[in-house]
Motif scaffolding. Structure first.
Motif, short mmCIF file in Angstrom:
data_model
loop_
_atom_site.label_atom_id
_atom_site.label_comp_id
_atom_site.label_asym_id
_atom_site.label_seq_id
_atom_site.Cartn_x
_atom_site.Cartn_y
_atom_site.Cartn_z
N TYR A 59 0.88 -1.25 -0.07
CA TYR A 59 0.00 0.18 -0.11
C TYR A 59 1.01 1.10 -0.04
O TYR A 59 2.05 1.09 0.18
N ASP A 60 0.37 2.30 -0.43
CA ASP A 60 0.86 3.69 -0.10
C ASP A 60 0.44 4.37 1.33
O ASP A 60 -0.82 4.49 1.43
N ARG A 61 1.45 4.64 1.63
CA ARG A 61 1.34 5.04 3.18
C ARG A 61 0.30 6.23 3.39
O ARG A 61 -0.66 6.33 4.20
N LYS A 62 0.60 7.03 2.33
CA LYS A 62 -0.31 8.43 2.47
C LYS A 62 -1.85 8.18 2.09
O LYS A 62 -2.65 8.80 2.51
N ASP A 63 -2.29 6.95 1.46
CA ASP A 63 -3.71 6.53 1.54
C ASP A 63 -4.21 5.86 2.88
O ASP A 63 -5.44 5.92 2.95
#
Length: 83
Positions: A59-63
């Motif tokens: 996953y993308d942390r910012k999401d």
């Protein structure tokens, strides 16, 4: 049999950050996952709770991370770059 690891260093900052393996704790049920990752390769007998946040791969942390966690992560990376 080999012993289970209780933690592992994070690949990005190395030994500066470690992840606890929740399953090694006395009461792992007190810390359910915030997000299920790599679900594309989970076994059919692993049933995720309805509505549980899940992604097929990573996953993308910012999401998914709260703003405070992202700020701590950025501060750590800056500190590590500075030496």
């Amino acid at each position: 049999p080999s012993p289970a690891a209780l933690w592992r260093p994070s690949p990005a900052p190395g030994n500066a950050v470690s992840f606890i393996r929740v399953g090694t704790l006395d009461t792992p049920d007190r810390l359910p996952p915030d997000l299920h990752i790599f679900t594309m390769s989970k076994q059919p007998w692993v049933v995720l709770p309805p509505g549980a946040p899940a992604v097929h791969e990573y996953y993308d942390r910012k999401d998914y991370w709260p703003a405070e966690s992202l700020a701590r992560w950025r501060a750590l990376r800056e500190k590590m770059r500075a030496g």
